[in-house]
Scaffold this active site. Sequence first.
Site, mmCIF file in Angstrom:
data_model
loop_
_atom_site.group_PDB
_atom_site.id
_atom_site.type_symbol
_atom_site.label_atom_id
_atom_site.label_comp_id
_atom_site.label_asym_id
_atom_site.label_seq_id
_atom_site.Cartn_x
_atom_site.Cartn_y
_atom_site.Cartn_z
ATOM 1 N N LYS A 121 0.854 -1.195 0.000
ATOM 2 C CA LYS A 121 0.000 0.000 0.000
ATOM 3 C C LYS A 121 0.883 1.236 0.000
ATOM 4 O O LYS A 121 1.715 1.414 0.880
ATOM 5 C CB LYS A 121 -0.906 -0.034 1.243
ATOM 6 C CG LYS A 121 -1.823 1.171 1.361
ATOM 7 C CD LYS A 121 -2.911 0.934 2.425
ATOM 8 C CE LYS A 121 -3.767 2.157 2.645
ATOM 9 N NZ LYS A 121 -4.860 1.925 3.598
ATOM 10 N N ASP A 226 -13.497 4.225 10.217
ATOM 11 C CA ASP A 226 -13.832 4.118 8.795
ATOM 12 C C ASP A 226 -14.278 2.685 8.530
ATOM 13 O O ASP A 226 -13.923 2.077 7.535
ATOM 14 C CB ASP A 226 -12.601 4.477 7.949
ATOM 15 C CG ASP A 226 -12.979 4.969 6.553
ATOM 16 O OD1 ASP A 226 -14.188 5.177 6.302
ATOM 17 O OD2 ASP A 226 -12.073 5.146 5.722
HETATM 18 P P1 ADP Z 1 -7.606 3.431 1.429
HETATM 19 O O1 ADP Z 1 -7.035 3.820 2.739
HETATM 20 O O2 ADP Z 1 -7.032 4.272 0.357
HETATM 21 O O3 ADP Z 1 -9.099 3.320 1.420
HETATM 22 P P2 ADP Z 1 -7.468 0.518 1.678
HETATM 23 O O4 ADP Z 1 -6.486 -0.006 2.662
HETATM 24 O O5 ADP Z 1 -8.896 0.556 2.120
HETATM 25 O O6 ADP Z 1 -7.007 1.953 1.130
HETATM 26 O O7 ADP Z 1 -7.336 -0.353 0.359
HETATM 27 C C1 ADP Z 1 -8.065 -0.060 -0.829
HETATM 28 C C2 ADP Z 1 -8.480 -1.345 -1.512
HETATM 29 O O8 ADP Z 1 -7.322 -2.131 -1.818
HETATM 30 C C3 ADP Z 1 -9.344 -2.237 -0.632
HETATM 31 O O9 ADP Z 1 -10.698 -1.935 -0.741
HETATM 32 C C4 ADP Z 1 -9.009 -3.612 -1.144
HETATM 33 O O10 ADP Z 1 -9.789 -3.898 -2.287
HETATM 34 C C5 ADP Z 1 -7.563 -3.513 -1.588
HETATM 35 N N1 ADP Z 1 -6.657 -4.007 -0.524
HETATM 36 C C6 ADP Z 1 -6.091 -3.290 0.461
HETATM 37 N N2 ADP Z 1 -5.317 -4.053 1.261
HETATM 38 C C7 ADP Z 1 -5.382 -5.290 0.767
HETATM 39 C C8 ADP Z 1 -4.793 -6.553 1.151
HETATM 40 N N3 ADP Z 1 -3.981 -6.679 2.196
HETATM 41 N N4 ADP Z 1 -5.091 -7.635 0.402
HETATM 42 C C9 ADP Z 1 -5.926 -7.537 -0.672
HETATM 43 N N5 ADP Z 1 -6.494 -6.394 -1.078
HETATM 44 C C10 ADP Z 1 -6.240 -5.283 -0.388
HETATM 45 MG MG MG Z 2 -10.274 2.013 2.467
#
Ligand code: ADP
Ligand code: MG
Length: 463
Positions: A121, A226
């Site tokens: 991320k 959130d």
């Molecule tokens: P933000 O803080 O920008 O909302 P998120 O952590 O919610 O970011 O991640 C955005 C999207 O990425 C999630 O809705 C999911 O689909 C995907 N995602 C995030 N982390 C993972 C993970 N560890 N494994 C698989 N998909 C992930």
């Molecule tokens: Mg998110």
Amino acid sequence: MKLDVDVLRYLSKEDFRVLTAVEMGMRNHEIVPSDLIDRIASLKHGGTYKVLKNLLKHKLLHHDSSKYDGFRLTYLGYDFLAIKTMVNRGVFTAVGRQIGVGKESDIFEVAREDGTVMAMKLHRLGRTSFRAVKSKRDYLRHRSSYNWLYLSRLAALKEFAFMKALEEHGFPVPNAVDCNRHCVVMSLIQGYPLVQVKQLQNPETVFETILGLIVRLAEHGLIHCDFNEFNIMIDDDEKVTMIDFPQMVSVSHRNAQMYFDRDIECIFKFFGKRFNLSFEECSDDIDDSEVDTDESGRPSFSSITKTTGFLDKELAASGFTRKDQDDIQKFIEGDVVEDDVSDEEHEPELCRANIKSFNSLHLDQEEPTSSCNEEGQVDQNHHTPEAGQGGDSESQNSSNEEEDNQNADENDAELMKSLAKQRRRAMAAARKGRKNIASRNSYKDKGGKSSNNSKIQKQLSSW
Ligand code: ADP
Ligand code: MG
């Protein structure tokens, strides 16, 4: 945004040296003056300018000459610095496709040599609210470290620290693997965000599990803030994993009750609408908790026995300090809270790992050179907006510096150390507003003899 990691393989040690020099300059400058970059990077024979051109061509830097000639890192430039550090640490060897676009992050698959796929991320705090950050510049003027670089790094560190602590307390979260700059690497969740799920075998059970998680978090002293269908992943066995932690707050926060109720409300609304749940049947037994509920079945915040500060030790162990928490909280609270809609718009179905689509990064793992050349001198005449401001920004920057140095990858430690030295000296000189000493020779030529200068000269000649 396209993350073309192919470019990474062709970048030289000098490219990274200059990129890192710009990063360092950005602690005090929104736009880093070109000659300051040159002083910090201290490449031989004016090499910095050629490198700057190359970095600009690959969109790792942005050029700005509106006030003075200078550069800033682009997100891509910052991404490359973090990715290189991760690759050097052996965290992963290849970057795959993008699997998620959050409101303020981009998520990619990354893979180890043995084929293990993980999620990376990249935080982009200020992406949706960059203008808001800019409009707050008056307020920020004395806190020059509040730029998107600093905020994104804090968000990543907070996410990493919380994920690790929550995992240790048995919460269903991804496994936190590593963190550098604005980048967090974690295990890949083999599932889908709940928002994409149209049907469940046991919606009541999933609903109760999720409510139970909100309650258990509060018992541990935390509120997610959130907690909605975008941040809950669910697999084929309907096992729930929660993600996305940069906005979590303590139950002792002055708006804790409101945040808690809002998280609960999101879940009630979503399950009511999507799965037609009638809530009377559910939530009398929320995940074994003995929490009171109101007549609509919503858990009551006041009836929860909360342990404040429970996770503090674990958070501190991951390097996330109280000051970090305060800093990021100020930003989040001063910002507009928007609903997370971008995931639904952009998120394709989460595919399983497709190794073929990975870009392998066989980087030059050689240690970056630590020696600065003889011409590595100090510019003492930078009258940029931030330079020369004392007080708050000064102490803040020096403490950020320490944290940055701690976070620096061991492989790059030497480079960071020597560049930091150059930068500190340049900044100190700019603050003191002494006369320009463009080079060691010109200093000699002028025959100056202040004790301060001779100390600098001694250090310079020892490199
Ligand atoms: P933000 O803080 O920008 O909302 P998120 O952590 O919610 O970011 O991640 C955005 C999207 O990425 C999630 O809705 C999911 O689909 C995907 N995602 C995030 N982390 C993972 C993970 N560890 N494994 C698989 N998909 C992930
Ligand atoms: Mg998110």
